[in-house]
Design a protein around this motif. Structure first.
Motif, PDB file in Angstrom:
ATOM      1  N   ALA A   1      43.797  55.149  48.402  1.00  0.00           N
ATOM      2  CA  ALA A   1      43.206  55.253  47.063  1.00  0.00           C
ATOM      3  C   ALA A   1      43.578  54.056  46.190  1.00  0.00           C
ATOM      4  CB  ALA A   1      43.684  56.542  46.400  1.00  0.00           C
ATOM      5  N   TRP A   2      42.578  53.502  45.520  1.00  0.00           N
ATOM      6  CA  TRP A   2      42.812  52.406  44.586  1.00  0.00           C
ATOM      7  C   TRP A   2      43.399  52.951  43.299  1.00  0.00           C
ATOM      8  CZ3 TRP A   2      42.763  47.488  45.841  1.00  0.00           C
ATOM      9  CH2 TRP A   2      41.985  47.056  46.923  1.00  0.00           C
ATOM     10  N   ARG A   3      44.346  52.216  42.727  1.00  0.00           N
ATOM     11  CA  ARG A   3      44.933  52.550  41.438  1.00  0.00           C
ATOM     12  C   ARG A   3      45.012  51.287  40.595  1.00  0.00           C
ATOM     13  NH1 ARG A   3      43.526  56.745  42.805  1.00  0.00           N
ATOM     14  NH2 ARG A   3      44.764  58.603  43.220  1.00  0.00           N
ATOM     15  N   PHE A   4      45.036  51.471  39.273  1.00  0.00           N
ATOM     16  CA  PHE A   4      44.974  50.364  38.330  1.00  0.00           C
ATOM     17  C   PHE A   4      45.951  50.615  37.191  1.00  0.00           C
ATOM     18  CE2 PHE A   4      41.014  51.368  40.332  1.00  0.00           C
ATOM     19  CZ  PHE A   4      40.471  50.165  40.707  1.00  0.00           C
ATOM     20  N   LYS A   5      46.680  49.574  36.776  1.00  0.00           N
ATOM     21  CA  LYS A   5      47.530  49.688  35.592  1.00  0.00           C
ATOM     22  C   LYS A   5      46.638  49.419  34.383  1.00  0.00           C
ATOM     23  CE  LYS A   5      51.934  48.244  37.527  1.00  0.00           C
ATOM     24  NZ  LYS A   5      53.034  47.261  37.409  1.00  0.00           N
ATOM     25  N   LYS A   6      46.665  50.324  33.419  1.00  0.00           N
ATOM     26  CA  LYS A   6      45.804  50.183  32.244  1.00  0.00           C
ATOM     27  C   LYS A   6      46.055  48.846  31.532  1.00  0.00           C
ATOM     28  CE  LYS A   6      43.969  52.517  28.255  1.00  0.00           C
ATOM     29  NZ  LYS A   6      43.960  53.713  27.422  1.00  0.00           N
ATOM     30  N   HIS A   7      47.319  48.454  31.409  1.00  0.00           N
ATOM     31  CA  HIS A   7      47.641  47.181  30.756  1.00  0.00           C
ATOM     32  C   HIS A   7      46.986  46.008  31.494  1.00  0.00           C
ATOM     33  CE1 HIS A   7      49.844  44.118  28.588  1.00  0.00           C
ATOM     34  NE2 HIS A   7      50.194  43.589  29.747  1.00  0.00           N
ATOM     35  N   ASP A   8      47.021  46.038  32.831  1.00  0.00           N
ATOM     36  CA  ASP A   8      46.407  44.957  33.620  1.00  0.00           C
ATOM     37  C   ASP A   8      44.896  44.911  33.408  1.00  0.00           C
ATOM     38  OD1 ASP A   8      48.911  44.355  34.582  1.00  0.00           O
ATOM     39  OD2 ASP A   8      48.572  45.222  36.574  1.00  0.00           O
ATOM     40  N   ILE A   9      44.275  46.076  33.297  1.00  0.00           N
ATOM     41  CA  ILE A   9      42.819  46.132  33.071  1.00  0.00           C
ATOM     42  C   ILE A   9      42.491  45.566  31.687  1.00  0.00           C
ATOM     43  CG2 ILE A   9      40.787  47.642  32.855  1.00  0.00           C
ATOM     44  CD1 ILE A   9      41.871  47.252  35.745  1.00  0.00           C
ATOM     45  N   GLU A  10      43.284  45.924  30.686  1.00  0.00           N
ATOM     46  CA  GLU A  10      43.055  45.409  29.335  1.00  0.00           C
ATOM     47  C   GLU A  10      43.232  43.892  29.287  1.00  0.00           C
ATOM     48  OE1 GLU A  10      44.330  49.407  26.851  1.00  0.00           O
ATOM     49  OE2 GLU A  10      45.869  47.928  27.350  1.00  0.00           O
ATOM     50  N   THR A  11      44.233  43.379  30.004  1.00  0.00           N
ATOM     51  CA  THR A  11      44.455  41.931  30.079  1.00  0.00           C
ATOM     52  C   THR A  11      43.287  41.263  30.794  1.00  0.00           C
ATOM     53  OG1 THR A  11      46.849  42.259  30.097  1.00  0.00           O
ATOM     54  CG2 THR A  11      46.035  40.144  30.922  1.00  0.00           C
ATOM     55  N   TRP A  12      42.807  41.875  31.874  1.00  0.00           N
ATOM     56  CA  TRP A  12      41.668  41.353  32.635  1.00  0.00           C
ATOM     57  C   TRP A  12      40.424  41.287  31.755  1.00  0.00           C
ATOM     58  CZ3 TRP A  12      37.059  43.794  34.168  1.00  0.00           C
ATOM     59  CH2 TRP A  12      36.287  43.102  35.107  1.00  0.00           C
ATOM     60  N   ILE A  13      40.202  42.317  30.944  1.00  0.00           N
ATOM     61  CA  ILE A  13      39.048  42.334  30.028  1.00  0.00           C
ATOM     62  C   ILE A  13      39.142  41.156  29.055  1.00  0.00           C
ATOM     63  CG2 ILE A  13      37.959  43.572  28.106  1.00  0.00           C
ATOM     64  CD1 ILE A  13      38.756  46.192  29.589  1.00  0.00           C
ATOM     65  N   ALA A  14      40.316  40.950  28.492  1.00  0.00           N
ATOM     66  CA  ALA A  14      40.505  39.837  27.540  1.00  0.00           C
ATOM     67  C   ALA A  14      40.232  38.500  28.216  1.00  0.00           C
ATOM     68  CB  ALA A  14      41.920  39.878  26.975  1.00  0.00           C
ATOM     69  N   GLN A  15      40.698  38.359  29.451  1.00  0.00           N
ATOM     70  CA  GLN A  15      40.480  37.117  30.194  1.00  0.00           C
ATOM     71  C   GLN A  15      38.993  36.909  30.480  1.00  0.00           C
ATOM     72  OE1 GLN A  15      42.200  37.062  34.112  1.00  0.00           O
ATOM     73  NE2 GLN A  15      42.163  34.831  34.223  1.00  0.00           N
ATOM     74  N   GLN A  16      38.307  37.970  30.884  1.00  0.00           N
ATOM     75  CA  GLN A  16      36.874  37.877  31.170  1.00  0.00           C
ATOM     76  C   GLN A  16      36.103  37.497  29.912  1.00  0.00           C
ATOM     77  OE1 GLN A  16      35.601  38.208  34.408  1.00  0.00           O
ATOM     78  NE2 GLN A  16      37.803  38.142  34.693  1.00  0.00           N
ATOM     79  N   THR A  17      36.524  38.050  28.793  1.00  0.00           N
ATOM     80  CA  THR A  17      35.869  37.759  27.522  1.00  0.00           C
ATOM     81  C   THR A  17      35.998  36.283  27.172  1.00  0.00           C
ATOM     82  OG1 THR A  17      36.334  40.001  26.750  1.00  0.00           O
ATOM     83  CG2 THR A  17      35.801  38.392  25.077  1.00  0.00           C
ATOM     84  N   LYS A  18      37.194  35.723  27.372  1.00  0.00           N
ATOM     85  CA  LYS A  18      37.412  34.294  27.089  1.00  0.00           C
ATOM     86  C   LYS A  18      36.603  33.423  28.039  1.00  0.00           C
ATOM     87  CE  LYS A  18      42.042  34.773  25.235  1.00  0.00           C
ATOM     88  NZ  LYS A  18      43.474  34.593  25.494  1.00  0.00           N
ATOM     89  N   GLU A  19      36.578  33.765  29.327  1.00  0.00           N
ATOM     90  CA  GLU A  19      35.880  32.955  30.325  1.00  0.00           C
ATOM     91  C   GLU A  19      34.369  32.945  30.116  1.00  0.00           C
ATOM     92  OE1 GLU A  19      37.063  34.191  34.238  1.00  0.00           O
ATOM     93  OE2 GLU A  19      39.134  33.571  33.932  1.00  0.00           O
ATOM     94  N   THR A  20      33.821  34.064  29.645  1.00  0.00           N
ATOM     95  CA  THR A  20      32.372  34.137  29.475  1.00  0.00           C
ATOM     96  C   THR A  20      31.924  33.709  28.084  1.00  0.00           C
ATOM     97  OG1 THR A  20      32.472  36.483  28.840  1.00  0.00           O
ATOM     98  CG2 THR A  20      32.107  35.984  31.188  1.00  0.00           C
ATOM     99  N   GLY A  21      32.903  33.481  27.188  1.00  0.00           N
ATOM    100  CA  GLY A  21      32.561  33.020  25.856  1.00  0.00           C
ATOM    101  C   GLY A  21      31.997  34.108  24.977  1.00  0.00           C
ATOM    102  N   ASP A  22      32.237  35.374  25.321  1.00  0.00           N
ATOM    103  CA  ASP A  22      31.711  36.489  24.553  1.00  0.00           C
ATOM    104  C   ASP A  22      32.688  36.996  23.503  1.00  0.00           C
ATOM    105  OD1 ASP A  22      29.380  36.408  25.988  1.00  0.00           O
ATOM    106  OD2 ASP A  22      29.966  37.979  27.387  1.00  0.00           O
ATOM    107  N   GLU A  23      33.742  36.233  23.270  1.00  0.00           N
ATOM    108  CA  GLU A  23      34.766  36.656  22.326  1.00  0.00           C
ATOM    109  C   GLU A  23      34.174  36.672  20.917  1.00  0.00           C
ATOM    110  OE1 GLU A  23      39.467  35.885  22.095  1.00  0.00           O
ATOM    111  OE2 GLU A  23      38.198  34.146  22.334  1.00  0.00           O
ATOM    112  N   LYS A  24      34.490  37.709  20.165  1.00  0.00           N
ATOM    113  CA  LYS A  24      33.917  37.833  18.816  1.00  0.00           C
ATOM    114  C   LYS A  24      34.976  37.683  17.773  1.00  0.00           C
ATOM    115  CE  LYS A  24      30.114  40.549  20.241  1.00  0.00           C
ATOM    116  NZ  LYS A  24      29.311  40.760  20.924  1.00  0.00           N
TER     117      LYS A  24
END
Length: 62
Positions: free
Chosen positions: A39-62
């Protein structure tokens, strides 16, 4: 910092995507995840950090 551990279903709900999408991202190592048995598991903090990184990389930061 949150030590909360999420399942694929919980991450899918959090990201508003299909569970299959989360599974594919985890399998391809495109999202931070680890396995407990089969079973796959995810740390919520890691997911939140990943979201922030994706936002910066795609230029969708508001």
């Amino acid at each position: 910092m949150s030590d909360e551990i999420l399942t694929i279903k919980e991450v899918a709900e959090f990201l508003k995507v299909n569970e299959r999408t989360v599974y594919r991202l985890a399998s391809a190592k495109k999202i931070p995840a680890f396995k407990v048995g089969n079973a796959w598991r995810f740390k919520k903090h890691d997911i939140e950090t990943w979201i922030a990184q994706q936002t910066k990389e795609t230029g969708d930061e508001k």
